[in-house]
Design a protein around this motif. Structure first.
Motif, PDB file in Angstrom:
ATOM      1  N   LEU A 223       0.851  -1.183   0.000  1.00 51.04           N
ATOM      2  CA  LEU A 223       0.000   0.000   0.000  1.00 51.04           C
ATOM      3  C   LEU A 223       0.891   1.239   0.000  1.00 51.04           C
ATOM      4  O   LEU A 223       1.757   1.386   0.876  1.00 51.04           O
ATOM      5  N   LEU A 224       0.680   2.118  -0.954  1.00 56.93           N
ATOM      6  CA  LEU A 224       1.546   3.270  -1.178  1.00 56.93           C
ATOM      7  C   LEU A 224       0.744   4.569  -1.136  1.00 56.93           C
ATOM      8  O   LEU A 224      -0.477   4.562  -1.322  1.00 56.93           O
ATOM      9  N   VAL A 225       1.451   5.670  -0.912  1.00 56.72           N
ATOM     10  CA  VAL A 225       0.871   7.000  -1.114  1.00 56.72           C
ATOM     11  C   VAL A 225       1.875   7.810  -1.937  1.00 56.72           C
ATOM     12  O   VAL A 225       3.093   7.616  -1.816  1.00 56.72           O
TER      13      VAL A 225
ATOM     14  N   GLY B 133      10.516   8.454  -0.945  1.00 55.96           N
ATOM     15  CA  GLY B 133      10.015   7.520  -1.941  1.00 55.96           C
ATOM     16  C   GLY B 133      10.708   6.176  -1.849  1.00 55.96           C
ATOM     17  O   GLY B 133      11.860   6.073  -1.431  1.00 55.96           O
ATOM     18  N   SER B 134       9.982   5.132  -2.222  1.00 57.13           N
ATOM     19  CA  SER B 134      10.535   3.782  -2.176  1.00 57.13           C
ATOM     20  C   SER B 134      10.317   3.007  -3.455  1.00 57.13           C
ATOM     21  O   SER B 134      11.199   2.276  -3.900  1.00 57.13           O
ATOM     22  N   PHE B 135       9.129   3.162  -4.071  1.00 52.28           N
ATOM     23  CA  PHE B 135       8.772   2.323  -5.205  1.00 52.28           C
ATOM     24  C   PHE B 135       8.117   3.141  -6.313  1.00 52.28           C
ATOM     25  O   PHE B 135       7.321   4.045  -6.053  1.00 52.28           O
TER      26      PHE B 135
ATOM     27  N   PRO C 230      13.701   5.633  -5.575  1.00 52.01           N
ATOM     28  CA  PRO C 230      13.751   6.585  -4.464  1.00 52.01           C
ATOM     29  C   PRO C 230      12.982   7.877  -4.733  1.00 52.01           C
ATOM     30  O   PRO C 230      12.758   8.663  -3.808  1.00 52.01           O
ATOM     31  N   GLU C 231      12.556   8.080  -5.976  1.00 47.15           N
ATOM     32  CA  GLU C 231      11.759   9.254  -6.303  1.00 47.15           C
ATOM     33  C   GLU C 231      10.281   8.896  -6.451  1.00 47.15           C
ATOM     34  O   GLU C 231       9.464   9.735  -6.829  1.00 47.15           O
TER      35      GLU C 231
ATOM     36  N   THR D 126       3.628   2.732   2.869  1.00 48.06           N
ATOM     37  CA  THR D 126       2.907   3.153   4.075  1.00 48.06           C
ATOM     38  C   THR D 126       3.174   2.278   5.293  1.00 48.06           C
ATOM     39  O   THR D 126       2.760   2.613   6.399  1.00 48.06           O
ATOM     40  N   GLY D 127       3.816   1.138   5.094  1.00 49.91           N
ATOM     41  CA  GLY D 127       4.007   0.207   6.201  1.00 49.91           C
ATOM     42  C   GLY D 127       2.993  -0.912   6.209  1.00 49.91           C
ATOM     43  O   GLY D 127       2.976  -1.718   7.150  1.00 49.91           O
TER      44      GLY D 127
END
Length: 223
Positions: free
Chosen positions: A128-130, A141-143, A155-156, A161-162
């Motif tokens: 789950l991302l934001v 950023g991660s993905f 990274p951009e 979200t965990g």
């Protein structure tokens, strides 16, 4: 059935001095403990397991009436991968929703969004991302999300979200005691089996005392 693993066993180092006498999961945000915010996000999953370590007795006492299984990680902290592997006997053989207990949310629950998007025929994991622009707190950023929702490290890109769902088949035979879930994600991503879905509501990282006010403002505004 999807079980849930809530990670609440960290040392709370970044949250000091608030964690000098309590686990991070019992730090109050908007009148509720962080672990209670996390449990709200996994409502609907069964069974629910929570791990504990730092001031574990206080977390165990807080959670005892909640009908969740509590695993006291002692003496070794197992990290997220090792913690999930340790919980497998209590979670069963199906996929697991994993949830960090250091964020607050508005909008639909993580369980609702993730379970609706979960497609095990083409995924081994979904995160789950934001968007970075909507993350409250010191997030990075991660993905990056590619065609069909497939994820690649970026990274951009979007902020993790965990929360996510992962298949646990490979964990039972992993010989390591301490390791991160990132090891699983990156392997899934390399095989095109890691996907993402965007959280449509608000999300705030609460990793430090300075993050509490911003998180409470987000909750008050119901972003």
């Amino acid at each position: 059935m999807i079980g849930a693993m809530v990670f609440a066993a960290g040392l709370g180092t970044r949250m000091r001095p608030l964690t000098d006498d309590r686990p991070k999961g019992l730090v109050d945000v908007a009148g509720r403990a962080l672990v209670d915010h996390a449990l709200e996000q996994v409502a609907g999953a069964r069974p629910i397991v929570v791990n504990a370590h730092h001031h574990a007795d206080r977390l165990i006492a807080h959670l005892a009436p909640r009908g969740v299984r509590i695993l006291h990680e002692t003496p070794t902290l197992l990290d997220t991968g090792g913690g999930l592997r340790n919980a497998l006997p209590h979670l069963g053989a199906g996929p697991a929703l994993t949830m960090n207990a250091d964020a607050v949310w508005t909008g639909p629950t993580a369980f609702a969004t993730l379970s609706a998007a979960w497609a095990p025929d083409r995924m081994d994991g979904i995160l789950l991302l934001v968007p970075l622009s909507r993350a409250v707190g010191p997030a990075t950023g991660s993905f990056g999300m590619r065609a069909g929702g497939r994820l690649e490290r970026d990274p951009e890109g979007h902020v993790y979200t965990g929360a996510g769902i992962v298949k646990t088949d490979a964990l039972a035979d992993d010989p390591r005691e301490v390791f991160s879930l990132r090891d699983l994600w990156f392997d899934m991503a390399a095989r095109g089996r890691l996907h993402g879905v965007l959280h449509p509501g608000g999300w705030a990282d609460v990793g430090t005392p300075d993050g509490i006010a911003a998180a409470e403002a987000m909750l008050a505004a119901r972003v």
